[in-house]
Motif scaffolding. Structure first.
Motif, PDB file in Angstrom:
ATOM      1  N   ASP A   1      78.000  44.943 -30.382  1.00  0.00           N
ATOM      2  CA  ASP A   1      78.667  46.220 -30.601  1.00  0.00           C
ATOM      3  C   ASP A   1      79.146  46.294 -32.049  1.00  0.00           C
ATOM      4  N   PRO A   2      78.373  46.934 -32.937  1.00  0.00           N
ATOM      5  CA  PRO A   2      78.806  47.040 -34.338  1.00  0.00           C
ATOM      6  C   PRO A   2      80.172  47.715 -34.436  1.00  0.00           C
ATOM      7  N   ARG A   3      80.988  47.236 -35.344  1.00  0.00           N
ATOM      8  CA  ARG A   3      82.330  47.792 -35.514  1.00  0.00           C
ATOM      9  C   ARG A   3      82.579  48.145 -36.977  1.00  0.00           C
ATOM     10  N   LYS A   4      83.359  49.187 -37.178  1.00  0.00           N
ATOM     11  CA  LYS A   4      83.720  49.613 -38.527  1.00  0.00           C
ATOM     12  C   LYS A   4      84.922  48.800 -39.016  1.00  0.00           C
ATOM     13  N   TYR A   5      84.895  48.429 -40.283  1.00  0.00           N
ATOM     14  CA  TYR A   5      86.055  47.734 -40.850  1.00  0.00           C
ATOM     15  C   TYR A   5      86.764  48.568 -41.909  1.00  0.00           C
ATOM     16  N   TRP A   6      86.189  49.734 -42.247  1.00  0.00           N
ATOM     17  CA  TRP A   6      86.812  50.596 -43.267  1.00  0.00           C
ATOM     18  C   TRP A   6      86.317  52.017 -43.082  1.00  0.00           C
ATOM     19  N   THR A   7      87.195  52.971 -43.323  1.00  0.00           N
ATOM     20  CA  THR A   7      86.796  54.369 -43.333  1.00  0.00           C
ATOM     21  C   THR A   7      87.730  55.127 -44.262  1.00  0.00           C
ATOM     22  N   VAL A   8      87.290  56.291 -44.690  1.00  0.00           N
ATOM     23  CA  VAL A   8      88.089  57.121 -45.587  1.00  0.00           C
ATOM     24  C   VAL A   8      89.071  57.944 -44.764  1.00  0.00           C
ATOM     25  N   ASP A   9      90.303  58.023 -45.228  1.00  0.00           N
ATOM     26  CA  ASP A   9      91.331  58.834 -44.578  1.00  0.00           C
ATOM     27  C   ASP A   9      91.421  60.178 -45.297  1.00  0.00           C
ATOM     28  N   CYS A  10      90.901  61.221 -44.661  1.00  0.00           N
ATOM     29  CA  CYS A  10      90.868  62.545 -45.292  1.00  0.00           C
ATOM     30  C   CYS A  10      92.236  63.223 -45.320  1.00  0.00           C
ATOM     31  N   ARG A  11      93.211  62.687 -44.619  1.00  0.00           N
ATOM     32  CA  ARG A  11      94.534  63.329 -44.556  1.00  0.00           C
ATOM     33  C   ARG A  11      95.542  62.710 -45.521  1.00  0.00           C
ATOM     34  N   ARG A  12      95.136  61.689 -46.234  1.00  0.00           N
ATOM     35  CA  ARG A  12      96.059  61.007 -47.138  1.00  0.00           C
ATOM     36  C   ARG A  12      96.228  61.802 -48.430  1.00  0.00           C
ATOM     37  N   ASN A  13      97.471  62.001 -48.857  1.00  0.00           N
ATOM     38  CA  ASN A  13      97.757  62.769 -50.069  1.00  0.00           C
ATOM     39  C   ASN A  13      98.686  61.977 -50.981  1.00  0.00           C
ATOM     40  N   LEU A  14      98.231  61.748 -52.211  1.00  0.00           N
ATOM     41  CA  LEU A  14      99.069  61.082 -53.200  1.00  0.00           C
ATOM     42  C   LEU A  14     100.101  62.053 -53.769  1.00  0.00           C
TER      43      LEU A  14
END
Length: 642
Positions: free
Chosen positions: A238-251
């Protein structure tokens, strides 16, 4: 850059498997690693045997490696490479750019090193931190680590899928490789087509967007994923993700602070990508992205020798030669240029299809291929390229629609009107195009196929055999990727980064570069840089005046010439595809005639449409190239069911 191959089968004593000489299968990856090679075998009773019997008469596991020497050119970097205690063995394809920093950190943990190569650092880092090491890595990679104590194989691919990793699983075993071709040499792996993927390629030009390939028995591990296989239960994976982009993050940073931070991140990424013990060059189209890389190299290394490689064409509307020349003069680069003819395409087409492994989108891939050929002839072994910048910074004209959709979603009516008015003045955009793209974000998913049909963009063209479609029970639904409509632009960019655009572009670039034993590096695809870009306000990417890559243009001031930063048009390595196809009509018609024997393509409709295009009664489309590419690929690969 290298080629890796691994095979495990609990039934390797079967007669059919005894005949497999896996060292010869490994040689299918020769161009990926012409400098050296190595392999080992393993079974529970005898342990590891290096460079042993490659038919695996007694062993169960084979790990093989073809090496392209970039860091630590000595024999110390030879793979497979094991830990001091003999528990772990690694085969690795890629570069870990921050290996020096990781090495110092590991030394503080008490680890010792025998080599100067990043492979050993990666192996020891995994020994120390396990799979959590993946988010410590800055680089491009595909690797496999075998744990002889647990009997497990750990496969991982970099954050964006820059380096490839394919695998196949059957009842008694599994295999993985850097390309599809070696896997098809194994008797356990069939050549049946994945008809759903074939349809998506022929109809839409979609490839590399999921774990499925055009071959049913072969999958790819997606970017930012890992896979742990128990050799006793290879089916349970079962391949698993270790990273993804967070589209809701705001600096919470002001614009000038963001500009400065982007400048620092980009320059640091280029600096890391320049780490090499062999000569480094750069692809240069003359656009903002490739120009920024070349100028950054000069900024970071004022005295270094810079080699640039540019594709040029006689068609002035497609040529960026004058822009590339400006950058070359500005950086005092040694410029190399290549010009192509349609006859050269015909001569090289079978080689191009062979190295790509799967069909691709357009003949622009050929221009890129010849750039790498020229680089090899010049003695360059590492190339930097601007891949990924458009998808990160909103560079394509269609992204303006997503930016407008975000404004509408937030009910900024005056801002929406002003943005539309300003953005429509840019080349490649129009009021109707931007509005239609924006409207797409508000249509219910179920109605989109109807809307496409009304717009003349049907989900099944007449040149696809309807009996084949009915028999295979294919799905015609469009992907529903709009999950976060408040940030429409970010969502569109993320979809391009993970599905629609970048995966296929990275695949073609990897195969084109490795065909000439060149390591191609992409400084924009650095996960720290990407995380930052996705956290800045959308108006920093495409501003209220419709300027794309706005923040990056400002970040590069003083490094890149102003006239380059002020460019509004965008081309890249664009080939005169229509003119080429018309000039090559006899050859095109000969290739298309093979469709008469295809159960997938409707030859009568193909012939009718092609002749309408030749006569000027119908507009040329990229699907013509997809017909040609698919037919040549299917014949060359000897796939079943086309």
């Amino acid at each position: 850059m290298c080629g890796i191959l691994g095979v495990y089968d609990s039934r390797f004593d079967c007669e059919v498997n005894r005949s497999i000489e896996l060292s010869q299968v490994l040689n299918k990856l020769y161009t990926r690693g012409p400098d050296d090679y190595g392999w080992l075998t393993w079974d529970k009773e005898n342990g590891f045997i290096k460079d042993g019997d490659t038919s695996l008469k007694d062993s169960r596991l084979f790990l093989g490696h073809r090496r392209l020497s970039i860091l630590d050119l000595s024999e110390a970097g030879r793979q497979p490479l094991g830990t001091v205690d003999g528990r772990y063995q690694i085969v690795f394809n890629g570069e870990i750019y921050n290996y020096r920093e990781l090495k110092e950190e590991l030394k503080e943990h008490g680890y010792l090193f025998k080599t100067e190569c990043d492979t050993e650092v990666l192996l020891v880092a995994y020994q120390c931190w396990g799979k959590s090491v993946l988010n410590k890595l800055l680089g491009m990679f595909a690797f496999a680590i075998f744990d002889s104590k647990k009997g497990t194989l750990f496969l991982a691919r970099d954050h964006f899928g820059i380096k490839p990793l394919f695998y196949s699983v059957w009842e008694s075993g599994f295999a993985f490789a850097s390309e599809i071709k070696p896997l098809l040499e194994l008797p356990q792996v069939g050549k049946n087509l994945n008809c759903q993927k074939v349809y998506e390629y022929l109809q839409f030009g979609t490839t590399d967007n999921t774990e499925l390939t055009l071959i049913s028995d072969v999958k790819q591990l997606l970017g930012a994923s890992y896979l742990e296989l128990d050799i006793n239960n290879p089916q349970e994976n079962d391949p698993r993700k270790y990273w993804t982009v967070d589209c809701r993050r705001n600096l919470k940073l002001g614009y000038r602070q963001c500009v400065q931070r982007l400048r620092e991140l980009f320059l640091n990424s280029v600096k890391l990508h320049l780490r090499s013990d062999v000569p480094v060059g750069a692809a240069l189209s003359g656009g903002i992205d490739s120009s920024a890389i070349v100028c950054a190299i000069r900024y970071l290394k004022p005295e270094s020798e810079i080699h640039t490689f540019t594709y040029i064409t006689d068609e002035s509307v497609l040529s960026e030669e004058k822009w590339a020349d400006k950058v070359g003069e500005y950086t005092n680069a040694i410029m190399h240029k290549v010009k192509l003819s349609p006859e050269e395409l015909v001569n090289d087409i079978d080689f191009l299809i062979q190295i790509q492994g799967e069909p691709f989108g357009s003949t622009s891939i050929y221009a890129q291929n010849r750039i790498f050929r020229l680089a090899q002839e010049t003695g360059i072994k590492v190339m930097l390229d601007g891949q990924g910048a458009d998808e990160l910074l909103g560079g394509y004209s269609g992204y303006a629609g997503a930016r407008l959709a975000s404004l509408i979603q937030r009910r900024q009516w005056i801002g929406s009107y002003n943005f539309l008015k300003n953005a429509a003045n840019w080349p490649g955009r129009s009021y109707s195009m931007i509005l239609m793209r924006a409207l797409n974000y508000f249509l219910p998913h179920w109605i989109q196929p109807v809307a496409r049909t009304l717009a003349g963009r049907e989900l099944r063209s007449r040149w696809l055999n309807k009996d084949w479609i009915k028999f295979e029970d294919l799905r015609f639904a469009l992907p529903d990727w709009k999950k976060n409509r408040y940030y429409c632009l970010r969502e569109q960019l993320l979809y391009s980064l993970q599905n629609a655009s970048i995966p296929s572009l990275l695949r073609t670039e990897d195969r084109n570069s490795m065909a000439y034993s060149i390591e191609s590096r992409v400084p924009f695809l650095n996960h720290k840089l990407v995380d930052f870009i996705f956290s800045v306000p959308e108006e920093y990417l495409i501003n209220n005046q419709g300027v794309s890559k706005a923040i990056f243009r400002d970040a590069m001031k003083g490094i890149v010439p102003e006239e380059i930063l002020n460019r509004k048009d965008k081309m890249g390595f664009v080939t005169p595809e229509f003119a080429w196809m018309i000039q090559l009509s006899p050859w095109v018609e000969d290739v298309l005639s093979k469709a008469s024997d295809s159960q997938i393509l409707n030859y009568k409709e193909i012939d009718r449409e092609w002749r309408a295009i030749v006569n000027g009664d119908r507009e040329f489309g990229w699907h013509i190239w997809r017909w040609i590419n698919f037919l040549r690929w299917a014949e060359q690969m000897q796939v079943d069911g086309y």
